[in-house]
Design a protein around this motif. Structure first.
Motif, mmCIF file in Angstrom:
data_model
loop_
_atom_site.group_PDB
_atom_site.id
_atom_site.type_symbol
_atom_site.label_atom_id
_atom_site.label_comp_id
_atom_site.label_asym_id
_atom_site.label_seq_id
_atom_site.Cartn_x
_atom_site.Cartn_y
_atom_site.Cartn_z
ATOM 1 N N ASP A 1 0.786 -1.107 0.064
ATOM 2 C CA ASP A 1 0.243 -0.013 0.098
ATOM 3 C C ASP A 1 0.889 1.078 -0.018
ATOM 4 N N SER A 2 0.373 2.215 -0.591
ATOM 5 C CA SER A 2 0.907 3.703 -0.514
ATOM 6 C C SER A 2 -0.148 4.771 -0.262
ATOM 7 N N ILE A 3 -0.114 5.077 0.954
ATOM 8 C CA ILE A 3 -1.239 5.900 1.691
ATOM 9 C C ILE A 3 -0.743 7.199 1.801
ATOM 10 N N THR A 4 -1.584 7.948 1.272
ATOM 11 C CA THR A 4 -1.353 9.502 1.380
ATOM 12 C C THR A 4 -2.294 10.292 2.112
ATOM 13 N N THR A 5 -3.605 9.780 2.406
ATOM 14 C CA THR A 5 -4.640 10.619 2.806
ATOM 15 C C THR A 5 -5.614 9.295 3.516
ATOM 16 N N LEU A 6 -6.198 9.637 4.636
ATOM 17 C CA LEU A 6 -7.184 8.686 5.208
ATOM 18 C C LEU A 6 -8.503 9.362 5.197
ATOM 19 N N LYS A 7 -9.640 9.004 4.256
ATOM 20 C CA LYS A 7 -10.705 9.617 4.294
ATOM 21 C C LYS A 7 -11.614 8.632 4.936
ATOM 22 N N PRO A 8 -12.585 9.173 5.832
ATOM 23 C CA PRO A 8 -13.531 7.921 6.364
ATOM 24 C C PRO A 8 -14.259 7.006 5.060
ATOM 25 N N LYS A 9 -14.387 5.622 5.676
ATOM 26 C CA LYS A 9 -14.774 4.789 4.690
ATOM 27 C C LYS A 9 -16.302 5.228 4.592
ATOM 28 N N THR A 10 -16.783 5.053 3.413
ATOM 29 C CA THR A 10 -18.098 5.186 3.052
ATOM 30 C C THR A 10 -18.962 3.982 3.439
ATOM 31 N N PRO A 11 -19.863 4.166 4.473
ATOM 32 C CA PRO A 11 -20.592 2.846 5.243
ATOM 33 C C PRO A 11 -21.562 2.181 4.033
ATOM 34 N N GLU A 12 -21.439 1.088 4.126
ATOM 35 C CA GLU A 12 -22.252 0.240 3.178
ATOM 36 C C GLU A 12 -23.870 0.656 3.419
ATOM 37 N N PRO A 13 -24.664 0.784 2.324
ATOM 38 C CA PRO A 13 -25.907 0.878 2.729
ATOM 39 C C PRO A 13 -26.695 -0.210 3.375
ATOM 40 N N GLU A 14 -27.466 0.242 4.233
ATOM 41 C CA GLU A 14 -28.395 -1.037 5.099
ATOM 42 C C GLU A 14 -29.050 -1.902 4.208
ATOM 43 N N LYS A 15 -28.883 -3.115 4.304
ATOM 44 C CA LYS A 15 -29.715 -4.307 3.357
ATOM 45 C C LYS A 15 -31.087 -4.076 3.305
ATOM 46 N N GLU A 16 -31.793 -4.110 2.447
ATOM 47 C CA GLU A 16 -33.181 -4.070 2.254
ATOM 48 C C GLU A 16 -33.690 -5.426 2.139
ATOM 49 N N THR A 17 -35.041 -5.694 2.674
ATOM 50 C CA THR A 17 -35.648 -7.097 2.534
ATOM 51 C C THR A 17 -36.802 -6.855 1.355
ATOM 52 N N LEU A 18 -36.859 -7.677 0.501
ATOM 53 C CA LEU A 18 -38.005 -7.849 -0.390
ATOM 54 C C LEU A 18 -38.650 -9.049 -0.305
ATOM 55 N N VAL A 19 -40.110 -9.186 0.143
ATOM 56 C CA VAL A 19 -40.896 -10.326 0.283
ATOM 57 C C VAL A 19 -41.112 -10.717 -1.146
ATOM 58 N N ILE A 20 -40.673 -11.609 -1.492
ATOM 59 C CA ILE A 20 -41.061 -12.190 -2.980
ATOM 60 C C ILE A 20 -42.424 -12.797 -2.729
ATOM 61 N N ASP A 21 -42.837 -13.547 -1.857
ATOM 62 C CA ASP A 21 -44.155 -14.060 -1.631
ATOM 63 C C ASP A 21 -44.437 -14.586 -0.302
ATOM 64 N N ASP A 22 -45.581 -14.278 0.436
ATOM 65 C CA ASP A 22 -46.088 -14.797 1.465
ATOM 66 C C ASP A 22 -47.291 -15.467 1.425
ATOM 67 N N PHE A 23 -47.695 -15.628 0.292
ATOM 68 C CA PHE A 23 -48.932 -16.459 -0.130
ATOM 69 C C PHE A 23 -50.248 -15.986 0.347
ATOM 70 N N GLU A 24 -50.316 -14.658 0.959
ATOM 71 C CA GLU A 24 -51.516 -14.339 1.515
ATOM 72 C C GLU A 24 -52.567 -13.997 0.444
ATOM 73 N N ASP A 25 -52.196 -13.937 -0.914
ATOM 74 C CA ASP A 25 -53.233 -13.511 -1.884
ATOM 75 C C ASP A 25 -53.830 -14.719 -2.216
ATOM 76 N N GLY A 26 -53.225 -16.135 -2.040
ATOM 77 C CA GLY A 26 -53.791 -17.381 -2.456
ATOM 78 C C GLY A 26 -53.573 -17.748 -3.844
ATOM 79 N N ASP A 27 -52.868 -16.787 -4.465
ATOM 80 C CA ASP A 27 -52.722 -17.367 -6.065
ATOM 81 C C ASP A 27 -51.490 -17.837 -6.315
ATOM 82 N N PHE A 28 -51.028 -18.243 -7.517
ATOM 83 C CA PHE A 28 -50.100 -19.149 -8.086
ATOM 84 C C PHE A 28 -48.952 -18.086 -8.558
ATOM 85 N N TYR A 29 -48.952 -16.823 -8.329
ATOM 86 C CA TYR A 29 -48.159 -15.718 -8.877
ATOM 87 C C TYR A 29 -47.175 -15.152 -7.726
#
Length: 443
Positions: free
Chosen positions: A216-244
């Motif tokens: 490594d060759s380091i000449t400046t230390l900038k704060p590391k950009t935090p990773e965005p918080e993970k999101e959760t996407l519910v693909i199916d919970d079957f509450e609609d009772g259909d086959f999609y």
């Protein structure tokens, strides 16, 4: 690379700083001896405490797995700023032994060819009788750190911007002058570096912790950009009772099978008692002209006011059909289309019951990869699940099941594959990651 910043040590005076600087400059004069103690009150073979204990620290230092002869070794207490400690050099085979080391935590540094190669190893000496064998250790390209202090600590106040003083590293024998707020240090060993800026004036000392890689060759230390918080996407919970799945009508051509749940089995005979090769599915899942997909038959009430998939599957007589297989699957999007699942870190779902099943990932745009899997013949990755009686959430990192990044970019279908008699409950299929809707918008 991870950077941390802390402010500490109030009011270190100039006299103390100068004394520490002098010690740091004198210490390297002892390099020519195979072993010496650098504390002024210690005899040869002793350490900073003057102990006469018989323990030893041993190692073999290598360059690209070949012995590193005459490498300089320095053992310094891990929190020390003075650079004082035990010194030694390796023999013609790269071996070194440092004896009579006091109990404590240290950093061993090895270096060769001035500033080109170095390494550091944490060493914990727990008693005065046991040896500490560090084994073989390869030298790596050293690290350069330098530049403006104001850039390193993201502080442009005049006292720091124009600082005069020096830089030291805890647990290492390295220091350099700071002139008008600037400095440079060559030959540092890669790894965790605790860097301390010590001003000539009586102001706050500044500490910066740096995580470095070889070369490594380091000449400046900038704060590391935090990773965005993970999101959760519910693909199916079957509450609609259909086959999609939940997103099918918005993001796929659901009128032509997009995002559709289904059961595929081989042989393709279900609930026909007179046929030896017939599967038995309970509840009965058969296609009806006005009832839609047979999959809707196995979407059941969960007993808590919601819905889940629940069925039992009995395999046909294997003496008649030895390679019987079945999969309960859902298409990511349009039928026959592969999608880029790069935004997905983890696939999660609830499942429980009795039997052994496989979580399977398929790409039906490829050739028939494994014909013995029947309905899951296009499987590109799978993970076993031993079903339990209690409801359990499973989380599968996509990269673990599909280590090949290119395969993660071409997924058409996911599902549960069966090979034996099974009772299964299944609910709450989720994708976890970032920018998850891009999976469908990119198509």
């Amino acid at each position: 690379m991870i950077f941390k910043k802390k402010l500490y040590i109030k009011g270190m005076d100039l006299k103390q700083n100068n004394n520490r600087r002098m010690i740091s400059l004198i210490a390297p004069l002892a390099i020519g001896f195979s072993l010496c103690a650098c504390g002024s009150d210690n005899v040869a073979g002793g350490g900073p405490s003057g102990t006469e204990a018989g323990n030893a620290i041993t190692a073999q230092i290598l360059i690209a797995d070949a012995p590193a002869a005459n490498a300089r070794i320095k053992l310094v207490e891990h929190n020390s700023l003075d650079g004082q400690g035990y010194t030694a050099t390796t023999d013609s085979n790269g071996f070194v032994s440092i004896e009579h080391v006091a109990i404590g935590n240290y950093t061993m540094e090895a270096s060769l060819n001035e500033s080109a190669l170095a390494l550091q190893i944490p060493v914990d000496v727990k008693d005065t009788v046991s040896d500490v064998a560090l084994g073989q250790q390869n030298l790596q390209k050293s690290v350069f750190i330098g530049g403006s202090i104001a850039d390193f600590i993201d502080d442009t106040t005049e006292s720091l911007k124009n600082m005069n003083g020096f830089v030291k590293f805890r647990g290492l024998d390295h220091s350099t002058a700071i002139t008008n707020g600037k400095f440079q240090v060559f030959g540092l060993p890669a790894g965790h570096l605790n860097m301390v800026f010590i001003p000539a004036e009586t102001v706050d000392t500044v500490k910066v912790a740096v995580e470095t890689d070889a070369g490594d060759s380091i000449t400046t230390l900038k704060p590391k950009t935090p990773e965005p918080e993970k999101e959760t996407l519910v693909i199916d919970d079957f509450e609609d009772g259909d086959f999609y799945h939940n997103l099918a009508k918005e993001y796929t051509n659901f009128m032509f099978g997009g995002g559709q749940w289904a059961i595929m089995n081989d042989p393709a005979v279900v609930n026909v008692d007179s046929v030896p090769g017939s599967f038995k599915i309970t509840p009965v899942a058969t296609y009806t002209p006005f009832g839609g997909s047979p999959f809707t038959a196995i979407i059941q009430d969960d007993g808590n006011g919601g819905k889940e998939v629940h069925c039992t599957i009995e395999f046909p007589d294997t003496s008649v059909y030895k390679q019987a297989s079945m999969i309960m699957k859902v298409d990511i999007g349009n039928a026959g289309t592969a999608y880029d699942l790069s935004p997905v870190d983890t696939i999660a779902f609830d499942t429980w019951g009795q039997g052994t099943v496989y979580f399977a990932i398929l790409d039906i745009t490829q050739t028939d990869i494994d014909p013995t899997l029947g309905g899951a013949a296009y499987t590109i990755g799978k993970a076993p699940i031993e079903l339990t009686e209690e409801k359990k959430k499973y989380k599968f990192a996509l990269a673990d099941i599909l280590p090949d990044e290119e395969k993660r970019k071409k997924v058409s279908t996911i599902g549960i594959s069966f090979r034996y008699n099974t009772e299964i409950h299944f609910d709450n299929l989720e994708f976890i990651g970032n920018n998850l809707l891009n999976i469908w918008k990119r198509q």
